[in-house]
Design an enzyme around this catalytic site. Structure first.
Site, PDB file in Angstrom:
ATOM      1  N   HIS A 226      18.819 -19.059   2.054  1.00 43.63           N
ATOM      2  CA  HIS A 226      18.952 -18.386   0.760  1.00 43.63           C
ATOM      3  C   HIS A 226      17.964 -17.227   0.659  1.00 43.63           C
ATOM      4  O   HIS A 226      16.933 -17.218   1.357  1.00 43.63           O
ATOM      5  CB  HIS A 226      18.643 -19.368  -0.373  1.00 43.63           C
ATOM      6  CG  HIS A 226      19.740 -20.347  -0.631  1.00 43.63           C
ATOM      7  ND1 HIS A 226      19.837 -21.066  -1.802  1.00 43.63           N
ATOM      8  CD2 HIS A 226      20.800 -20.728   0.127  1.00 43.63           C
ATOM      9  CE1 HIS A 226      20.902 -21.846  -1.759  1.00 43.63           C
ATOM     10  NE2 HIS A 226      21.497 -21.668  -0.590  1.00 43.63           N
TER      11      HIS A 226
ATOM     12  N   GLU B 208      15.895 -26.441  -7.235  1.00 44.14           N
ATOM     13  CA  GLU B 208      16.723 -25.418  -6.620  1.00 44.14           C
ATOM     14  C   GLU B 208      18.137 -25.516  -7.191  1.00 44.14           C
ATOM     15  O   GLU B 208      18.527 -26.553  -7.742  1.00 44.14           O
ATOM     16  CB  GLU B 208      16.767 -25.600  -5.099  1.00 44.14           C
ATOM     17  CG  GLU B 208      15.419 -25.511  -4.411  1.00 44.14           C
ATOM     18  CD  GLU B 208      14.873 -24.109  -4.324  1.00 44.14           C
ATOM     19  OE1 GLU B 208      15.534 -23.186  -4.854  1.00 44.14           O
ATOM     20  OE2 GLU B 208      13.793 -23.924  -3.756  1.00 44.14           O
TER      21      GLU B 208
ATOM     22  N   TYR C 234      20.916 -29.808   5.963  1.00 43.67           N
ATOM     23  CA  TYR C 234      21.578 -29.439   7.214  1.00 43.67           C
ATOM     24  C   TYR C 234      20.751 -29.816   8.437  1.00 43.67           C
ATOM     25  O   TYR C 234      21.301 -29.965   9.535  1.00 43.67           O
ATOM     26  CB  TYR C 234      21.931 -27.953   7.216  1.00 43.67           C
ATOM     27  CG  TYR C 234      23.285 -27.695   6.610  1.00 43.67           C
ATOM     28  CD1 TYR C 234      24.445 -28.072   7.271  1.00 43.67           C
ATOM     29  CD2 TYR C 234      23.409 -27.113   5.354  1.00 43.67           C
ATOM     30  CE1 TYR C 234      25.694 -27.865   6.705  1.00 43.67           C
ATOM     31  CE2 TYR C 234      24.650 -26.903   4.783  1.00 43.67           C
ATOM     32  CZ  TYR C 234      25.797 -27.287   5.468  1.00 43.67           C
ATOM     33  OH  TYR C 234      27.030 -27.084   4.900  1.00 43.67           O
TER      34      TYR C 234
ATOM     35  N   TYR D  72      23.408 -25.808  -2.862  1.00 45.31           N
ATOM     36  CA  TYR D  72      24.439 -25.105  -2.085  1.00 45.31           C
ATOM     37  C   TYR D  72      25.186 -24.132  -2.990  1.00 45.31           C
ATOM     38  O   TYR D  72      25.625 -24.502  -4.073  1.00 45.31           O
ATOM     39  CB  TYR D  72      25.411 -26.144  -1.520  1.00 45.31           C
ATOM     40  CG  TYR D  72      26.259 -25.684  -0.361  1.00 45.31           C
ATOM     41  CD1 TYR D  72      27.170 -24.636  -0.506  1.00 45.31           C
ATOM     42  CD2 TYR D  72      26.169 -26.308   0.874  1.00 45.31           C
ATOM     43  CE1 TYR D  72      27.956 -24.220   0.556  1.00 45.31           C
ATOM     44  CE2 TYR D  72      26.957 -25.913   1.941  1.00 45.31           C
ATOM     45  CZ  TYR D  72      27.856 -24.875   1.787  1.00 45.31           C
ATOM     46  OH  TYR D  72      28.644 -24.469   2.828  1.00 45.31           O
TER      47      TYR D  72
ATOM     48  N   HIS E  74      26.381 -26.751  13.757  1.00 47.24           N
ATOM     49  CA  HIS E  74      27.664 -26.865  14.447  1.00 47.24           C
ATOM     50  C   HIS E  74      27.493 -27.169  15.927  1.00 47.24           C
ATOM     51  O   HIS E  74      28.343 -27.853  16.519  1.00 47.24           O
ATOM     52  CB  HIS E  74      28.460 -25.562  14.302  1.00 47.24           C
ATOM     53  CG  HIS E  74      28.974 -25.326  12.925  1.00 47.24           C
ATOM     54  ND1 HIS E  74      29.880 -24.321  12.615  1.00 47.24           N
ATOM     55  CD2 HIS E  74      28.733 -25.961  11.753  1.00 47.24           C
ATOM     56  CE1 HIS E  74      30.148 -24.344  11.320  1.00 47.24           C
ATOM     57  NE2 HIS E  74      29.459 -25.330  10.779  1.00 47.24           N
TER      58      HIS E  74
ATOM     59  N   ASN F  60      17.937 -18.575  -7.285  1.00 46.43           N
ATOM     60  CA  ASN F  60      16.717 -19.159  -6.726  1.00 46.43           C
ATOM     61  C   ASN F  60      15.557 -18.841  -7.677  1.00 46.43           C
ATOM     62  O   ASN F  60      15.641 -17.904  -8.478  1.00 46.43           O
ATOM     63  CB  ASN F  60      16.438 -18.583  -5.335  1.00 46.43           C
ATOM     64  CG  ASN F  60      17.556 -18.898  -4.363  1.00 46.43           C
ATOM     65  OD1 ASN F  60      17.591 -19.952  -3.758  1.00 46.43           O
ATOM     66  ND2 ASN F  60      18.498 -17.964  -4.220  1.00 46.43           N
TER      67      ASN F  60
END
Length: 1139
Positions: free
Chosen positions: A436, A454, A246, A457, A191, A465
């Site tokens: 995670h 995996e 990300y 999200y 962000h 996991n």
């Protein structure tokens, strides 16, 4: 109300300024009006592959305008996540910039921006006032489009659009200063760069129109972004704790800022340590075929933004080697051909314009050379990958393993140790919510086929996991009675814990295409579970066969009785299968069945349960398919479960995992494709002594197949059955790593009385020779004198031999360092004279100012060593041990040894009774306390490593060898004499550092006087014999004398160049530890790399250190001074590869 009135007056005044200004200032953010003709030319030539994507965007805008234009209604705009409108606007506007003749597209852009300008704000209604990220995306797109197309807008639109940019930028600036908003202070969270770069772009646009407060907005944005980049300096592996997806999100903002800062602010970050390795985050995590990425943390198994623009930027401004352009081409081609994992509607055009702008056609695309290792370690992230960056074909497999600290190693250390408080304030400046509970998780794509993946999200549940959960737990917070890793049970990971939950990759090595990775995750689980160890060890035998072994050690007080392992695939459902009475599961790909089976070592094969679970994601719900294998546990016991994964081209004929014995050694055997493999592996908490005893070296895995034996962790020597009989040299210099069997000049200095004997005997020979010649008349006397001459000769040889043995005299030239092939026969390093390798006692020496302090990062956090330095403890000596002292201590003089019995006893206690030794050290020092704790944890079986930093002990190495015995291993840190001397004479230091420098300089110029029975070694005597007032020459002779003295006296010596630590800390440290048969863990790699590259650490009175710190003397010392140094030190400098 007053604030709104002020804003209206401000906007009115601004509109007057705009309308009265006739000068066009746009475009200016990324390029100028003068650049446009050349850009349009490139669009049809060198940039045409990127232009093709831009043209597609323009066509879609025209043909699917209802899909791409913002809605007319503000309520509809805010009803769902709306960042896509700002994202796509950039590329649509850029299309109109390259093709100004397309009026249809331009008219749609005006409609696009008219609608966005009409909205009261750009929030998503459900998160109004809480989440400004959609605003950041919209502001970036709106300001960018305004800049690109400013000259084509009518005056009214120019005014309205600018008013909107000013309004939104002003509001975002107010939020940036608010203490209630997290994103301005969470410097590395995605962000932060997204929103703050948007403010910067808005401020730069507004400043061009003389908006009064635009400069204030710009300065605040730059301040926060610079703090963010300074924080990223602590992450020199180029990774992100938020994962690849990300990371691409954040990097979109960082790349734009770095470009804008260079263009508009004259700030450059091209040598930033995070940027220099950021390429590998994309290359080493991309699956074979380049169609997607590893899905660690919140992810879409792809990249949210880019990554082609980021790769092109890195090539154009940082690497300039063609690797980024090459990988961008491969990803672009794969997306066009396979149509797999394409960017979604929200992100598809967010960075295409940046690809064009950043692309430097002069840099020819080329892949990384084949000699680059397939095994890549992200030491801050705690992730190891194998097989990234390959084409999709049989044999090209991908493997990943994660076991690291939540927040990453650097931030975790900062939180626990309160480091870097100026930029990192727990928990205000940290946001790891996208991580995670996944320590010790792995993925596997044999032949590029996604086998174990995996779950991507989703909510932060441990069972989503590929890790273990435990039952029954009284402290479980969700899915009772099962409990997973710390921080689970919410939409976001609960990361605010001290000590920080963490896993640890203990070893990651490969022998050709065989790979061994192992991690410990006990600290990722609550202490209330009373787990002593949770280990996972993985061995890739060939591209299709992977062996995974889970080892769970329970405390006697534990209430746990069961463990569950989970294995996911997001593409296909598993089917249950069997193999030789072992239960298993499989998925089908077009080339055949990919299956895995399991066995409780020494027991049965538990039945699995197969599941499908829909999970909420960043978009529509996603389904994950997983296998759950549950097995029993016993308190106070070890439980071990083995899994074997294999593909359709590998014939697995047998599998056997016997019951674990009292030694806890992992023994596993399998027959694959007619080859019988026997694996012997040690627990990760086994001491160095134990590993040596059972494996014959200090690593963790030995693999035997047919007639070959492989030792994992020994580099190129991994396939030598006679390890460690051939030592591996630390650096392939013209000066080899020296050992006791090498012929080394001046092994020790001759005792001073020896010179007297030589003079007496030579004089006697001369007298007798004259008498014999002149005695012609009397045959009897002549025979008598001849007899006396022979007796005297024999006596001379005996005395000479005695002093040579006692003082270690050598006949080699003092200016040459000779070694022979006999180094490989070093008795201290081979197994020919001893059945087991010797546990090392590491003694590190260096000239003060040579960087020896940096060796702390290699040994301090090792589970195999207890580390101390002379900065932490005081060694009992009769004189001042804090000063440089070149005096040699005789090692065989009994009377002298008696005077030094206290000193010798201090070193012997460190060797033989380490726990008592550390308990009796009076210093209240954190490192001493840490060493005591390590000794207790390792049941007294760790090896000591002591760093003698002040130069006092350099000439006393042979005495230390005599005291510590054959276990002693010497490490000598050497530095380029030009840099070393420059550091002592530079005048740009602060007053505090200059005081340290001057004290050290005085010590070198006026060393301690040697008193009998000690003496000054010959190289130093030669230094004192040259009377000179030239400071540079004196220091050159000191450097030369010290290097020659250490090399001449030390046994089992390893030379480490300070420059090698700076340029390649990982490889340098790994090779050093390899000398002792020890592998290096990822936290160790992280600490030494962070020290060498981050720019946060100093050495002595210098620093901060960075990758290019070596060569400080260049351009700062006169050619005359440089020539003096090189003339004095030439031979040694050549042998050390400094010349």
């Amino acid at each position: 109300m007053n604030r709104k009135c002020e804003l209206l007056v401000f906007l009115f005044c601004m509109s007057f300024v705009i309308l009265s200004s006739s000068e066009s200032n746009h475009p200016m953010l990324f390029f100028s009006e003068e650049d446009l003709p050349k850009m349009r030319e490139k669009a049809e030539s060198s940039h045409r592959s990127i232009t093709a994507l831009i043209k597609i965007a323009g066509q879609r805008l025209k043909t699917k305008s209802k899909d791409y234009l913002p809605p007319e209604s503000f309520e509809t705009f805010g009803s769902k996540w709306n960042e896509r409108f700002g994202n796509s606007l950039c590329t649509f506007a850029f299309y109109c910039t390259l093709y100004p003749g397309d009026e249809e597209a331009f008219n749609l852009i005006k409609t696009y921006m008219d609608r966005m300008a009409s909205y009261p704000d750009w929030y998503v209604t459900s998160s109004r006032g809480n989440d400004e990220v959609p605003i950041g995306h919209s502001l970036t797109g709106f300001a960018t489009a305004y800049d690109f197309l400013y000259g084509r807008f009518d005056d009214e639109r120019k005014k309205v659009y600018l008013e909107k940019i000013v309004e939104v930028t002003s509001n975002m600036y107010r939020l940036m200063r608010s203490k209630w908003k997290a994103w301005p202070r969470e410097h590395t969270h995605n962000h932060a760069p997204t929103n703050i770069v948007a403010v910067l772009q808005g401020a730069l646009v507004a400043k061009k129109h003389e908006v009064e407060k635009a400069n204030v907005w710009k300065e605040k944005a730059v301040e926060l972004l610079e703090i963010g980049l300074r924080t990223l300096q602590l992450i020199p592996d180029g990774s992100s704790d938020e994962g690849v997806a990300y990371a691409s999100y954040a990097a979109r903002g960082w790349m734009q800022y770095i470009f804008l800062a260079k263009r508009h602010l004259r700030i450059t970050h091209e040598n930033h340590p995070w940027l220099r390795n950021h390429f590998w985050l994309y290359y080493s995590t991309v699956l074979p075929g380049y169609y997607g990425s590893v899905g660690i943390a919140d992810s879409n198994a792809n990249w949210f933004h880019g990554p082609c623009s980021q790769l092109i930027f890195l090539d154009a401004f940082v690497m300039k080697n063609g690797y980024g352009n090459w990988l961008a081409d491969r990803i672009r081609e794969s997306r066009l051909e396979k149509k797999l994992f394409l960017p979604d509607f929200t992100h598809e055009y967010s960075t295409v314009h940046l690809e064009f702008i950043f692309y430097d056609e002069r840099i020819q695309a080329r892949p990384p050379p084949k000699h680059f290792e397939k095994l890549h370690c992200f030491h801050d992230w705690g992730v190891v990958t194998y097989g990234g960056g390959q084409a999709l074909k049989d044999g090209n497999s991908f493997l990943s393993f994660k076991s690291g600290a939540v927040n990453g190693e650097a931030i975790a250390d900062s939180v626990e140790q309160r480091l870097f408080s100026d930029i990192i304030r727990p928990w205000a400046s940290i946001n790891s919510g996208h991580e995670h509970p996944d320590q010790n998780s792995f993925t596997f794509a044999p032949n590029g086929r996604r086998f174990i993946t995996e779950a991507l999200y989703g909510p932060k549940f441990t069972h989503l996991n590929n890790v273990l959960t435990f039952s029954p737990s009284k402290s479980a917070q969700c899915h009772e009675p099962w409990e997973g890793q710390i921080g689970e049970c919410s939409k976001w990971l609960n990361y605010e814990h001290v000590p920080v939950p963490r896993g640890k990759v203990v070893t990651a090595t490969n022998c050709g295409d065989m790979v061994h990775i192992a991690g410990e995750a006990v600290d990722a689980y609550s202490s209330e579970l009373a787990l002593e160890s949770v280990q996972r060890s993985m061995v890739l035998l060939n591209p299709e066969v992977l062996i995974v072994v889970d080892s769970v050690y329970l405390s006697t007080r534990s209430h746990l009785r069961k463990a569950s392992a989970f294995f996911h695939n997001i593409d296909s459902a598993f089917r249950q299968t069997q193999f030789q009475q072992l239960n298993g599961a499989e998925i089908l790909h077009e080339d055949g069945s990919y299956r895995f089976v399991w066995q409780l070592c020494g027991g049965d094969s538990p039945k699995p349960t197969l599941h499908e679970e829909a999970i909420s994601t960043e978009g529509p719900p996603r389904t994950t398919h997983y296998v759950n294998v549950t097995f029993p546990l016993k308190p106070g016991k070890l439980t071990r479960m083995a899994y074997v994964f294999f593909g359709p081209n590998s014939k697995v004929e047998s599998i056997h995992c016997p019951k674990t014995g009292p030694d806890y050694i992992i023994k596993f055997s399998a027959k694959v494709n007619g080859i019988h493999y026997k694996l012997t592996s040690m627990p990760l908490n086994a001491t160095l002594k134990t590993r040596n005893e059972f494996l014959g070296f200090g690593g963790y895995l030995r693999v035997e197949n047919n007639n070959s034996t492989y030792y994992f962790g020994m580099g190129d020597n991994c396939n030598l059955k006679d390890y460690p009989q051939t030592p591996v040299f630390l650096k392939e210099l013209r000066l080899p790593v020296l050992s006791s069997s090498g012929k080394v000049a001046e092994k020790e200095e001759c005792f001073s009385k020896s010179s007297v004997w030589h003079c007496v005997f030579l004089y006697s020979f001369f007298v007798y020779f004259i008498i014999i010649i002149r005695t012609k008349s009397d045959r009897y006397y002549k025979r008598y004198y001849v007899f006396c001459f022979l007796v005297l000769s024999v006596t001379w040889m005996v005395v000479t031999l005695y002093f040579s043995t006692r003082a270690g005299c050598r006949s080699a030239s003092a200016d040459s360092i000779e070694t022979e092939q006999g180094i490989a026969e070093n008795k201290l390093l081979t197994a020919s004279k001893a059945s087991l390798p010797i546990l090392p006692i590491v003694v590190i020496t260096s000239l003060p100012g040579s960087g020896g302090e940096i060796m702390e990062t290699v040994f301090l956090n090792s589970s195999d060593f207890t580390y101390l330095s002379t900065h932490d403890v005081t060694i009992p000596v009769p004189d001042d041990a804090t000063k440089f002292n070149p005096c040699y201590w005789p090692k065989n003089d009994i009377k002298f040894l008696e005077t030094k019995s206290k000193t010798a006893g201090w070193f012997l206690a460190m060797k033989t009774e380490p726990l008592s030794f550390f308990n009796n050290i009076p210093e209240n020092n954190p490192k001493v306390a840490y060493a005591r704790r390590r000794i207790r944890e390792l049941t007294k079986n760790s090896s000591p490593a002591i760093n003698l930093l002040n130069g006092y002990w350099n000439a006393k190495i042979s005495w230390l060898n005599e005291v510590l015995g054959e276990q002693m291993r010497s490490v000598y840190v050497v530095r380029d004499p030009r840099d070393w001397i420059y550091s002592l004479i530079r005048d740009d230091l602060t007053m505090d550092k200059m005081r340290i420098q001057q004290v050290l300089l005085r010590n070198f110029l006026h060393p301690e006087t040697c008193r009998s029975p000690t003496w000054l070694p010959r190289p130093y005597r030669q230094t004192q014999s040259h009377v000179t007032d030239n400071l540079i020459k004196i220091l050159s002779m000191v450097w030369k004398a010290d290097v020659k003295t250490v090399i001449g006296n030390a046994k089992s010596l390893h030379i480490v160049r300070f420059e090698d630590i700076l340029t390649d800390p990982h490889r340098t440290a790994a090779k050093l530890l390899m000398q002792y048969g020890i592998t290096i863990s990822l936290p160790q790699i992280n600490r030494i790399t962070r020290t060498a590259h981050s720019g946060f650490y100093n050495i002595y009175y210098e620093g901060p250190l960075h990758r290019d710190y070596a060569g400080q003397w260049r351009g700062k010392m006169t050619l005359k001074d440089v020539k003096i140094i090189e003339d004095v030190c030439r031979n040694l400098m050549k042998q050390l590869s400094y010349l």
